[in-house]
Design a protein around this motif. Sequence first.
Motif, mmCIF file in Angstrom:
data_model
loop_
_atom_site.group_PDB
_atom_site.id
_atom_site.type_symbol
_atom_site.label_atom_id
_atom_site.label_comp_id
_atom_site.label_asym_id
_atom_site.label_seq_id
_atom_site.Cartn_x
_atom_site.Cartn_y
_atom_site.Cartn_z
ATOM 1 N N ASP A 110 49.114 38.310 40.967
ATOM 2 C CA ASP A 110 49.696 38.085 39.788
ATOM 3 C C ASP A 110 48.745 36.618 39.244
ATOM 4 O O ASP A 110 48.482 36.090 40.013
ATOM 5 C CB ASP A 110 50.796 37.221 39.561
ATOM 6 C CG ASP A 110 51.184 36.872 37.916
ATOM 7 O OD1 ASP A 110 50.468 37.308 37.310
ATOM 8 O OD2 ASP A 110 52.906 37.112 38.128
ATOM 9 N N ASN A 111 47.429 36.911 38.574
ATOM 10 C CA ASN A 111 47.192 35.409 37.549
ATOM 11 C C ASN A 111 47.716 35.315 36.770
ATOM 12 O O ASN A 111 46.652 33.698 36.820
ATOM 13 C CB ASN A 111 45.481 36.826 37.407
ATOM 14 C CG ASN A 111 44.704 36.975 38.306
ATOM 15 O OD1 ASN A 111 44.894 37.131 39.519
ATOM 16 N ND2 ASN A 111 43.961 38.503 38.441
ATOM 17 N N THR A 112 49.061 34.722 36.410
ATOM 18 C CA THR A 112 49.742 34.256 35.433
ATOM 19 C C THR A 112 48.596 34.391 34.351
ATOM 20 O O THR A 112 47.243 35.197 34.359
ATOM 21 C CB THR A 112 49.014 32.925 35.966
ATOM 22 O OG1 THR A 112 48.013 32.163 35.559
ATOM 23 C CG2 THR A 112 49.731 32.683 37.302
ATOM 24 N N GLY A 113 49.156 34.204 33.474
ATOM 25 C CA GLY A 113 49.179 34.568 32.058
ATOM 26 C C GLY A 113 48.930 35.906 31.449
ATOM 27 O O GLY A 113 48.235 36.026 30.793
ATOM 28 N N GLY A 114 50.168 36.840 31.694
ATOM 29 C CA GLY A 114 49.458 37.988 31.573
ATOM 30 C C GLY A 114 49.016 38.613 32.415
ATOM 31 O O GLY A 114 47.744 39.802 31.830
ATOM 32 N N SER A 115 47.886 38.265 33.310
ATOM 33 C CA SER A 115 46.515 39.131 34.203
ATOM 34 C C SER A 115 47.378 39.724 35.192
ATOM 35 O O SER A 115 47.014 38.523 36.256
ATOM 36 C CB SER A 115 45.545 38.232 33.724
ATOM 37 O OG SER A 115 44.305 38.790 34.931
ATOM 38 N N VAL A 116 46.456 40.099 35.909
ATOM 39 C CA VAL A 116 46.631 40.158 37.307
ATOM 40 C C VAL A 116 45.678 40.953 38.565
ATOM 41 O O VAL A 116 44.463 41.851 37.248
ATOM 42 C CB VAL A 116 48.008 42.175 37.990
ATOM 43 C CG1 VAL A 116 49.458 40.733 37.387
ATOM 44 C CG2 VAL A 116 47.771 42.751 36.901
ATOM 45 N N THR A 117 45.087 40.972 39.410
ATOM 46 C CA THR A 117 44.309 41.399 40.377
ATOM 47 C C THR A 117 44.214 42.564 41.193
ATOM 48 O O THR A 117 45.372 42.441 42.161
ATOM 49 C CB THR A 117 43.358 40.418 40.849
ATOM 50 O OG1 THR A 117 42.898 39.324 39.970
ATOM 51 C CG2 THR A 117 41.979 40.882 41.716
ATOM 52 N N ILE A 118 43.962 44.013 41.228
ATOM 53 C CA ILE A 118 44.375 45.165 42.177
ATOM 54 C C ILE A 118 43.227 44.567 43.267
ATOM 55 O O ILE A 118 42.143 45.304 42.388
ATOM 56 C CB ILE A 118 44.374 46.341 41.495
ATOM 57 C CG1 ILE A 118 45.428 46.157 39.734
ATOM 58 C CG2 ILE A 118 44.892 47.383 42.290
ATOM 59 C CD1 ILE A 118 45.999 47.037 39.597
#
Length: 750
Positions: free
Chosen positions: A37-45
């Motif tokens: 979870d990168n916060t701000g509605g962004s994630v990394t897979i």
Amino acid sequence: MGWIPSGGTSLTVAESDGTPSVSGVSTILVSNTTLTDNTGGSVTIAMTPAGGANTALSNLASVAINAAVSPGADNTIVHGTTALRFSNFISGGAFSIYKAASEANPTATLGSGVLNFGAGTTNAVDVGLKRSSGGVLYVTDGSSGQGDLNAHGLVITDTTMVTNLNADTVDGSHAAAFAKVALDNLASVAINVPLVTGVGTALTLAAAAPITDAAPSISLLRSADAFPGATVNTTGANTILAGGIGRRIFTVVAYNNGTMASSTITVVENGESFTITEGSDWDAETSEAVTATNIAAAIVNSAQFIQDATAVGAVVRIVPGPSVYSLTIAKTAADAGMTATSGTDGVTQTAGDFVLGKTAQVKFADYGTNDILIYSGASFAAGFELSPGVGGSYGPKFLFYNSTGNPIRMGDNQPGGMGGLVQALNLASGTSLNWNADVGFVRISPGLVKVYDGVAQASGPSATGSGNIEASTAITAVGTAAYNGVIRTGVYRRAWTNAEVVALGATKDAELKVATLPAKTVVRNAYVVVDTNESYLSDLTVALGRTGATYIDYIVASNAKAETLGSELVTNGAFTGNATGWTLGAGGGTPDWFYDNNNVSHAGGSATGTLTPTTPLVAVVGTQYKLTWTMAHTSGTGVTASFGGVSGTQRASSATFNEYFTATSTASLTFTPTANWVGSVDTVILKEVARTVYGDAVAERGTNLTGYDLPSYTAVTDVYLNFVTTDGTYNLANALQSTGTVYLMTETLP
């Protein structure tokens, strides 16, 4: 694992670099991932492969390939680079190299200790190198055999690695096909090319000396036998021993000389001649160097045995080659156009005795100008001996031997004996020669030969004098009583040259000594022969005699300018109606010679072509000729006549000229103009100047030449040839071509 957006709002999914990007995504399903979870509605897979290689193959560990590896396209993938190289290729099979994907056979293979080569395409490998054992390498046929040297050969270039081909380095079945460097394993040898030594070295053929007390071996030099079944060529080949050929060169002196046109060059090699002609076989053109190059090429094209002919500047050098034993060269052009020079050939010598078999013959063939000398140190029966003498105490010998081995001498200068070339020459009755005759000639002393009885060679009265023959025994005349014949005659011959006349100096009256007559010498006859008449002085006389008789008691003052001319040599020299028989402008361009009104004219321009008889007039070397011709001169430098290799004076005036030529070659008559000369030539007359003889006519003979003139019984007498000119301007030093011969016949009294 999956994600479902809340409230049904769609998502946009993109890679980290923004491409590709997909919008309107409501659900994302992933496996084997790490979600951040990168916060701000962004994630990394992050996806982590389980034990796999990356696309750069940079994370390889121990690799085992269990399938065939092929490139994606033919002949496009390179293993390694010049900077990054593989260290080793380890293979359990073979390497094969093909030129293209369509090739059925490789061009090279490597495997099982064999390196093979082939042409590829439809051809299998057909030659290779194979290791057989330690230190041994075979040439193979490209299959499994060790190879056939006779069929496939062994070629070695730019190396000296092989120094001894024998059973240790070559298949034993072929070792006998090669000679060792020392040539000590030769069998029957057939040499099919000339043996040529290196520069500065000698070729020596000699049998090895024995190492024990055994008879040394003979050396045999023999030519080829005739074929036993021959019906035509039944004679065996000759054996020729010859010295080296001296230098042979032609030098082009002036390519545009008139005598070069249509001239010939003749070369005789080993008795076989060929002739090359200017204008058809070679050209005299452009320059001396170009002409020399043309001649060299023509010689090479025509020669049978000559190895080469090369031009170096204006000089043509002939390279005889190893098979030439006789070589002569000649040319017809005058020396002013081209010269031919021949160096001296080497001689063939023997250091020891030269022994002929009982049935052998000695024959002398004209293969050159070198002398053949035969030496023999011992007498032998039924033969002959030529030698330079023994120990320096005898002179030259020429001995014939009879069947008992006793010498019958000719030219045997024995101590205290008869010096000279011939000691005894016996004559049998009639005209035959016989060494057991009862009459002969014997040389007693210088100038004295006696007739003798064939036994007592020194008998008879002694006498002196030049050329005397004295009878020592009674000679019976046919049908008459015996008489004691005495023949004591001599002939004095004295030739004079123009240089001797000139050397008499600036005088109009002088003498040359002819002979000194011994006492008791009777003058029987005399002749003065004018070989070439004087052409420069207005008059010249010659007389023969003694000082006290004012030089005219044998031959009175006679005209040394008198001419005795032969027949006309020129055809159509008057050019009446045409110029038939003449070549107008040989070797020249235009404007040139042309037929005019009963003459031949030349128009000035750039041409220097010659005027010459179509059929060449061949001069005789040493013979004098007189040329009379008329010229009408208009302008320009002039024209020059030449004959027999001698050029006359360049003429530039309208007149009739008389010119004399004493031929030095066979060159024909030629008129050579300068390019700018304008004029004509007419009335050409050429005749041989014959010798003029004084002494036959009574008026030519002096008062004392009556057949018996005895100048002195007790003292010697000098005889002179007297020259006198009354030319008002010149003297004897200006004589140009006065030559001749005096003959004085004498008898010496007892």
